[in-house]
Scaffold this motif. Structure first.
Motif, short mmCIF file in Angstrom:
data_model
loop_
_atom_site.label_atom_id
_atom_site.label_comp_id
_atom_site.label_asym_id
_atom_site.label_seq_id
_atom_site.Cartn_x
_atom_site.Cartn_y
_atom_site.Cartn_z
N ILE A 51 0.83 -1.20 0.00
CA ILE A 51 0.00 0.00 0.00
C ILE A 51 0.87 1.26 0.00
O ILE A 51 0.56 2.24 -0.67
CB ILE A 51 -0.98 -0.03 1.20
CG1 ILE A 51 -1.98 1.12 1.15
CG2 ILE A 51 -0.24 0.05 2.52
CD1 ILE A 51 -3.17 0.82 0.32
N VAL A 52 1.99 1.20 0.71
CA VAL A 52 2.87 2.36 0.77
C VAL A 52 3.49 2.64 -0.61
O VAL A 52 3.48 3.76 -1.10
CB VAL A 52 3.98 2.13 1.82
CG1 VAL A 52 4.99 3.27 1.79
CG2 VAL A 52 3.37 1.98 3.21
N GLU A 53 3.97 1.56 -1.22
CA GLU A 53 4.57 1.71 -2.56
C GLU A 53 3.57 2.33 -3.53
O GLU A 53 3.90 3.24 -4.30
CB GLU A 53 4.99 0.33 -3.09
CG GLU A 53 6.16 -0.28 -2.34
CD GLU A 53 7.46 -0.11 -3.12
OE1 GLU A 53 7.40 0.51 -4.21
OE2 GLU A 53 8.50 -0.59 -2.65
N ILE A 54 2.33 1.80 -3.49
CA ILE A 54 1.32 2.28 -4.44
C ILE A 54 1.01 3.74 -4.18
O ILE A 54 0.97 4.56 -5.10
CB ILE A 54 0.04 1.41 -4.34
CG1 ILE A 54 0.31 0.03 -4.93
CG2 ILE A 54 -1.12 2.09 -5.06
CD1 ILE A 54 -0.87 -0.90 -4.90
N MET A 55 0.83 4.09 -2.91
CA MET A 55 0.43 5.45 -2.58
C MET A 55 1.53 6.46 -2.92
O MET A 55 1.26 7.60 -3.25
CB MET A 55 0.05 5.56 -1.10
CG MET A 55 -1.37 5.08 -0.85
SD MET A 55 -2.51 5.88 -1.99
CE MET A 55 -3.67 4.61 -2.33
N GLU A 56 2.77 6.00 -2.84
CA GLU A 56 3.87 6.89 -3.21
C GLU A 56 3.81 7.28 -4.67
O GLU A 56 4.14 8.39 -5.05
CB GLU A 56 5.19 6.15 -2.98
CG GLU A 56 5.85 6.49 -1.66
CD GLU A 56 7.11 5.68 -1.47
OE1 GLU A 56 7.45 5.44 -0.31
OE2 GLU A 56 7.74 5.28 -2.49
N ARG A 57 3.38 6.32 -5.49
CA ARG A 57 3.44 6.56 -6.93
C ARG A 57 2.12 7.06 -7.51
O ARG A 57 2.10 7.56 -8.63
CB ARG A 57 3.83 5.25 -7.63
CG ARG A 57 5.29 4.97 -7.43
CD ARG A 57 5.60 3.57 -7.82
NE ARG A 57 7.04 3.38 -7.86
CZ ARG A 57 7.73 3.38 -9.00
NH1 ARG A 57 7.12 3.59 -10.13
NH2 ARG A 57 9.02 3.17 -8.98
N TRP B 145 8.33 7.36 -16.27
CA TRP B 145 7.53 8.18 -15.36
C TRP B 145 7.26 7.36 -14.10
O TRP B 145 6.76 6.25 -14.18
CB TRP B 145 6.23 8.57 -16.05
CG TRP B 145 5.35 9.47 -15.25
CD1 TRP B 145 4.25 9.10 -14.54
CD2 TRP B 145 5.44 10.88 -15.12
NE1 TRP B 145 3.66 10.18 -13.97
CE2 TRP B 145 4.38 11.30 -14.30
CE3 TRP B 145 6.36 11.83 -15.60
CZ2 TRP B 145 4.18 12.62 -13.96
CZ3 TRP B 145 6.14 13.15 -15.26
CH2 TRP B 145 5.07 13.55 -14.45
N PRO B 146 7.58 7.86 -12.93
CA PRO B 146 7.47 7.03 -11.72
C PRO B 146 6.03 6.89 -11.22
O PRO B 146 5.69 7.36 -10.15
CB PRO B 146 8.33 7.79 -10.71
CG PRO B 146 8.28 9.21 -11.16
CD PRO B 146 8.11 9.21 -12.63
N GLY B 147 5.19 6.24 -12.01
CA GLY B 147 3.79 6.06 -11.62
C GLY B 147 3.45 4.59 -11.42
O GLY B 147 4.33 3.74 -11.34
N ILE B 148 2.14 4.34 -11.36
CA ILE B 148 1.67 2.98 -11.12
C ILE B 148 2.08 2.07 -12.28
O ILE B 148 2.36 0.89 -12.09
CB ILE B 148 0.13 2.98 -11.00
CG1 ILE B 148 -0.31 3.90 -9.86
CG2 ILE B 148 -0.40 1.58 -10.79
CD1 ILE B 148 -0.01 3.36 -8.50
N GLY B 149 2.07 2.59 -13.49
CA GLY B 149 2.36 1.79 -14.67
C GLY B 149 3.74 1.16 -14.61
O GLY B 149 3.88 -0.05 -14.79
N THR B 150 4.75 1.97 -14.31
CA THR B 150 6.11 1.41 -14.24
C THR B 150 6.20 0.42 -13.08
O THR B 150 6.85 -0.62 -13.20
CB THR B 150 7.16 2.52 -14.04
OG1 THR B 150 6.60 3.53 -13.22
CG2 THR B 150 7.57 3.12 -15.37
N LEU B 151 5.50 0.77 -12.00
CA LEU B 151 5.48 -0.14 -10.86
C LEU B 151 4.91 -1.50 -11.27
O LEU B 151 5.46 -2.56 -10.94
CB LEU B 151 4.62 0.48 -9.74
CG LEU B 151 4.65 -0.24 -8.40
CD1 LEU B 151 6.01 -0.12 -7.76
CD2 LEU B 151 3.57 0.31 -7.48
#
Lengths: 297, 312, 327, 331
Positions: free
Chosen positions: B88-94, B255-261
């Motif tokens: 959840i932390v990783e997702i919220m960061e991005r 781009w450091p968003g959900i997609g790259t994650l």
């Protein structure tokens, strides 16, 4: 009596545009011409896909360390990549890979999607509800994510990419087919046929199917375009066809590291994709307009 | 109207439940032992057993699912296998970066798309229409990542106007947002044109002309309102898709968003992370859809009739 | 008196209108206790305005829709409760002609194919088919050459002839004609009406003729039933009904019908208000909000169809009928 | 002569992929002030195209030639802006399908008041009051409520009333009603026809009533014009036309209207020629049961038969060698 003032007026809705000449009867004729043209382009591409390996000047996987990152020249028409492979040959070979993956993927989509759509519409009731809710759930995920998730589960490979792309477009295809079938089912002639006492199998075979083939064909064409894009996208991310397979998306992925040194690596494979997809999409659009009852007056 | 919204909400909940089952089942789709795959070949038997215990994989399936749901509701999406931080932390960061990109992209797309569509419909079957729609056709056929690469090559590498990739500042935003905008505008403009052409052929437009109204009023008051109905749906869907990460574009522009994650998680088979992202996407989809339905109710006074017909 | 070829008793049909999963389903009474019968060789006309349930009645008789309650007897057999296969067998003797000749012919099939469909469905031996096809297409005033053409090549009148040929090819006893001429122009309409009358004589057919057009029904029917919001409110022989309509609604309907007489001196009754929505009909007599001779009782009690000298009417004005009869 | 509308030699052509088709051919007509003219014909006879031509509302593939003089102005030479100020203000129109003729996403009040805003430019409050009055005039009792409502919540009859309110908002001198009651039930049709008659009397406008139903004509019209295959074939006052029709087509039309007395209906054989496929001589010749040799060769001219009626038929033409311009109009 004969001295009628001859005045001429046009309808009210004309676009007043002296700058932009009106193309006469653009609509339908243009569509038929577009259909023919894109069909020809596609045939040509298919031929290249088939005979590509024989007309390619070089082996697509053979590296040549004496000629790496060379720009387009007489020897290498489209240049070479980082390990000296001929880009033109790779694109020729890649045609087949891309087309096969896309067509197979759409095959999966069409087979499953049509079955689900027709059954859902024809049987109705609980089955319809259940199938459509499942489709809704799958639609909630963007197609590419669904495909990625499936690839993630199955492991990255060309076959798995094909399966993943095929499966990920089933929901939208099924819904389209269901809608088309419902239209036919509610038409006067199906009711008339039922009133005669015609059995169900006859109605599906001779009333429903002949009337959705047009629609099916159009959607199929439009889905092929999407499937090619998805195939290349998976390849680009590295989850589709694996190197050294000459797949266009994969080639772009390899080329993206040489943007400043070798522009051709990131340009030509993309151009190839665009041309194929454009031809397929134009064909699909043209077919849709030609078959669309609203344009058939 | 209230009835209609309640109904939509209920189907939203059902979709969410379905998504949760799907994301839960992801673990079990994988051929072979999921734990083995996550840990790799070199893991010891003890390690495998430990992870299995930790993930509750020894329990019966329904029980596993219930525990999973319980945890999710409490905000516990598990721990990323790669970074060992809570998912959840990783997702919220991005997430903020993704939101920024999605709205910037859609904003550009709507402006370009609507303008192109209206102009093309207004000058239907002229050279201008032909050119605009040809452009839209090409836009629909462009691979997004390729367009991204070309744009980078042109504006960053050759002209050096924008940074190549990596940051999240406004300068970094311009290129990916424009790429997204151009791509999405193709679809919006085609939809607007065909919607507009269809609406303009309706009887009530003839009535409006018979009333002697000005062409601009007919176009913007009488036609556009009706065209917006399908456009809103599509734009809504696009927003939902983009909020789940413009996967490919984010990857291209780093781009450091959900997609790259997501891509990273998938490549690394970081199952808890994938599950988390899938859930997030489902949630975003349901919420955006609800907003679209709400908007529908505002634009189209007939919504209460629509549900009535469907239910019949 | 012989038994009627078709007898409908207490027929009810509900449509479920569901607004969503959360709401109680809402029912619309499309048909509410319909009693009607037709004798062999007769034409029964069913008239009413849109939404009165006349088409639903036609479809229920053919079991294209399943009625909720009531009996449908065709040639003495109760078909309301038959299973699918039995219904299909019955349809050999009971066929339908539809309103819209543009929609009811499959655009992808040739006329020959369309006309063969009933023959295949009812297992007519292959060697008889061609002869039947040719004979039937000529009976409806077209020629053999037309069999290999597609529906879009024909005009509205010709398509309706094809629709009639399809209904006729199995030589049924009863034909249900649902607004067969309302999509056609006047000059074509008369051709089709004449054709229907000729066929009736030639094959001793029985018709159930559904229409909103009083003139057409007056012309073709022997008996006429007037429907209003799912109920039959008046039923009598044509001469009686048109000569001396009893129900205020029938009276209004007749007077509202424009006729081509410039010296028309009929007193015109213009009804106020709209047809109530079938999903929310008024209490009591369904016609009372628009009725000019309504009484107190009309607002609370639904009048029953009662008969006197072969003229039935459902109106409180005439409820004394039954009383007089029984005394 | 006080004519609101005088049309001479109106010809409407559509250019299509397959070529040009003529849907209205050399049409002459006139409407006196306060008069109701009926235009009768079957589908495809060009009656709707005529009405749309008068308002210049056809699509841009239509070409109009001839002359339309409305209140002394030549309509065909007006600019689009001038035409706009005519539409809705001096000539108004109502259509066949009240279901589709109102914009589903705008309120009734808005749709009526925009006519007034466009043409009169009164204050907001005045416009609203006028709209409420109009709604009352057309027999809508809950005017305030309907003002705020949307079209889909009204019945067909109510929508047609709203259309009428919209049309008469600026007291036009001509109302063109294109099959206004065809989609409505008989009892509602009677209401609407009465309403049109009443309003015509009240504001003294002329009406062109386009219909396929001779019954409607008998009910509301003063004069009638019968059209066949794009041409006028007979005009007369209503009484003479219905009592003493001249043209064989009109006769046939009247006789094929179902009546109880006739055991068998008269019917006109064959079907209406399509606009691409018109006969060379008289267009009705192939279906006429009194056809003569000359009918196949030349199209008769439209000319007066007696003081009541004019007609286009060789049966009523004394001088068959009369030179006429419209005889060579092929398909």
């Amino acid at each position: 009596m004969n001295e009628v003032t001859k005045t001429v007026a046009h309808g009210a809705t004309q676009a007043k545009s002296p700058i932009f000449p009106k193309l006469a009867f653009w609509g339908k004729i243009k569509q038929q011409r577009a259909a023919k043209l894109s069909l020809m382009v596609l045939l040509l591409i298919s031929v290249i896909g088939i005979i590509g390996p024989w007309i390619a000047p070089y082996d697509p996987t053979e590296s040549n360390y004496e000629a790496f990152l060379q720009g387009p020249s007489a020897k290498h028409v489209l240049g070479t990549d980082a390990i000296g492979r001929d880009l033109f040959s790779r694109i020729l070979y890649g045609t087949r890979v891309t087309l096969v993956v896309a067509v197979m993927a759409v095959g999966i989509t069409v087979a499953a999607g049509t079955m689900i759509g027709v059954i859902s519409a024809y049987v109705g009731g609980f089955i319809d509800h259940l199938l459509m809710r499942i489709m809704d759930i799958l639609l909630a995920l963007p197609g590419i994510i669904l495909a990625l998730a499936i690839v993630a589960a199955l492991g990255p490979s060309q076959t798995n990419a094909m399966i993943a792309i095929g499966i990920s477009s089933i929901p939208s295809f099924a819904r389209l087919i269901r809608a088309a079938t419902l239209v036919i089912m509610s038409s006067g002639y199906v009711e008339a046929s039922r009133s005669i006492g015609t059995p169900s199998w006859w109605i599906i075979l001779f009333q429903v199917l002949p009337n959705i083939t047009n629609v099916l064909f159009v959607y199929m064409t439009l889905f092929v375009g999407g499937a090619i894009l998805d195939t290349a996208a998976l390849g680009f991310i590295g989850l589709g066809a694996q190197p050294p397979t000459p797949e266009w998306g994969t080639m772009l992925n390899e080329g993206k590291d040489y943007l400043s040194d070798a522009w051709w690596l990131a340009t030509y494979p993309g151009l190839a994709i665009t041309i194929v997809v454009l031809a397929v999409n134009r064909l699909g659009d043209a077919l849709r307009d030609i078959f669309d009852p609203r344009t058939q007056k | 109207m209230k009835q209609y919204l309640l109904n939509r909400m209920l189907s939203g909940v059902i979709v969410l439940l379905g998504i949760s089952i799907f994301s839960f089942a992801l673990v079990h789709f994988i051929p072979g032992d999921p734990v083995r795959i996550m840990l790799g070949e070199k893991a010891t038997k003890a390690q495998v057993e430990q992870l299995r215990e930790q993930m509750g994989l020894n329990q019966p399936l329904p029980h596993q699912y219930l525990t999973y749901i319980e945890k999710v509701i409490q905000g516990d999406f598990g721990t990323s296998l790669q970074t060992e931080r809570p998912v959840i932390v990783e997702i919220m960061e991005r997430f903020p970066a993704t939101v920024k990109l999605a709205f910037a992209g859609i904003g550009i797309a709507v402006v370009i798309g609507l303008t192109m569509g209206i102009i093309a419909a207004k000058y239907k079957n002229t050279l201008l229409d032909f050119m605009l729609m040809a452009a839209a056709s090409i836009g629909l056929s462009l691979p997004s990542f390729w367009l991204g690469l070309i744009i980078i090559m042109l504006f960053s590498v050759q002209l050096g106007w924008f940074p190549i990739a990596g940051g999240t500042g406004w300068k970094d935003l311009v290129l990916p947002a424009c790429t997204l905008g151009v791509l999405s505008s193709a679809m919006i403009s085609r939809l607007t044109r065909s919607g507009m052409v269809e609406v303009l052929s309706h009887d009530y437009i003839r009535t409006a002309r018979a009333k002697g109204l000005r062409e601009s009023i007919i176009l913007f008051r009488h036609a556009l309102c009706n065209v917006m109905i399908p456009v809103v749906t599509v734009v809504g869907l696009q927003i939902a898709t983009l909020l789940g990460g413009a996967v490919i574009i984010e990857q291209v522009f780093n781009w450091p968003g959900i997609g790259t994650l997501a891509i990273r998680a998938i490549s690394a088979r970081d199952i808890p992370m994938i599950q988390g992202i899938v859930l997030l996407m489902g949630f975003v989809y349901v919420v955006v859809n609800m907003m679209v339905d709400l908007l529908y109710g505002l634009i189209d006074p007939r919504v209460d009739l629509i549900t009535e017909k469907e239910g019949r | 008196m012989t038994t009627p070829i078709l007898e409908v008793k207490g027929l009810c049909k509900l449509f479920r209108m569901k607004k969503g999963w959360l709401q109680q389903p809402h029912y619309v009474h499309a048909l509410n206790g319909i009693d009607v019968s037709v004798y062999e060789g007769e034409t029964l006309g069913i008239v009413g305005e849109s939404g009165c349930g006349k088409s639903t009645l036609g479809k229920c008789i053919l079991r294209l829709l399943d009625p909720v309650q009531g009996e449908i007897r065709f040639q003495g057999n109760e078909i309301g409760k038959m299973n699918k296969n039995e219904v299909r067998a019955v349809r050999r003797n009971m066929q339908m002609v539809f309103q819209n000749p543009f929609e009811t012919l499959n655009p992808k099939l040739t006329i020959g194919h369309i006309l063969t469909e009933p023959l295949i469905a009812h297992c007519v031996p292959r060697e008889q088919r061609q002869a039947l096809l040719e004979e039937t297409i000529e009976i409806v005033g077209m020629s053999k050459q037309h069999l290999s053409r597609y529906p879009h090549e024909f005009s509205g009148g010709q398509r309706q002839r094809i629709g009639i040929a399809r209904a006729l090819i199995l030589r049924p006893k009863l034909i249900i004609a649902d607004e067969p001429v309302s999509a056609l122009d006047v000059s074509i309409q008369s051709q089709i009406l004449n054709l229907l009358q000729d066929l009736q004589e030639q094959f001793s057919l029985t018709y159930v003729f559904i229409s909103h057009d009083l003139s057409v029904v007056e012309h073709i029917a022997d008996k006429v039933a007037v429907m209003y919001l799912g109920e039959i409110i008046e039923f009598a022989e044509k001469e009686k009904l048109f000569g001396r309509p009893l129900h205020p609604y029938t009276q209004a309907l007749l007077s509202a019908k424009p006729i081509t007489d410039p010296d028309d001196t009929r007193e015109q009754i213009v009804l106020s208000g709209d047809l109530p929505s079938p999903s929310n009909p008024p209490e009591g007599c369904k016609f009372h909000p628009r009725c000019r001779s309504r009484m107190e009782i009309c607002k609370v009690e639904l009048p029953k169809l009662s008969e006197k000298e072969g003229h039935s009417v459902a109106c409180h004005l005439y409820q004394s009928f039954a009383a007089i009869d029984s005394s | 002569m006080d004519n609101v509308l005088e049309v001479t030699g109106l010809t409407t052509r559509f250019s299509k992929e397959s070529g040009t088709i003529t849907v209205v051919d050399q049409l002459d007509l006139h409407v006196k002030r306060g008069e109701t003219l009926g235009i009768v014909g079957e589908s495809g006879c060009g009656k709707s195209a005529t009405s749309l031509s008068l308002m210049r509302l056809l699509d841009n593939n239509a070409t109009l030639t001839g002359s339309i003089r409305f209140n002394g102005k030549e309509v065909l030479t007006l600019s689009e802006a001038e035409m706009r100020s005519l539409r809705g203000k001096e000539m108004a129109m109502i259509f066949q399908e009240p279901m589709h003729s109102l914009n589903p996403v705008l309120t009734i009040g808005r749709q009526i008041s925009e006519v007034l805003h466009e043409h009169e430019g009164d204050s907001k409050a005045a416009v609203k009051q006028r709209v409420l009055d109009l709604l009352t005039v057309v027999g809508i009792s809950r005017a305030e409520e309907i003002y705020r409502d949307y079209p889909h919540r009204l019945s067909g009859g109510m929508r047609q009333r709203v259309m009428i309110a919209m049309a008469i908002a600026c007291n036009p001198s001509l109302l063109i009603a294109d099959e206004p009651t065809t989609a409505l039930d008989v009892t509602i049709q009677a209401q609407i026809l009465n309403l049109i008659k009443k309003i015509r009397k009240d504001i003294g406008m002329s009406v062109i009533m386009i219909t396929h139903d001779l019954g409607v004509v008998a009910e509301v019209c003063d004069r009638v014009m019968v059209m066949y295959a794009g041409q006028a074939i007979e005009t007369a006052d209503v009484r003479s036309l219905l009592r003493n029709p001249k043209h064989p087509y009109t006769v046939g039309l009247l006789q094929s209207t179902p009546r109880q007395r006739a055991k068998r209906l008269h019917s006109i054989k064959g079907s209406v020629p399509t606009s691409e496929n018109k006969p060379n001589g008289c267009r009705f010749a192939p279906r006429c049961d009194r056809v003569m040799t000359i009918c196949w060769e030349r199209n008769p001219v439209f000319h007066p038969v007696d003081q009541h009626s004019s007609c286009r038929c060789w049966l009523f033409t004394q001088d068959k060698d009369h030179d006429q311009e419209s005889s060579v109009v092929g398909g």
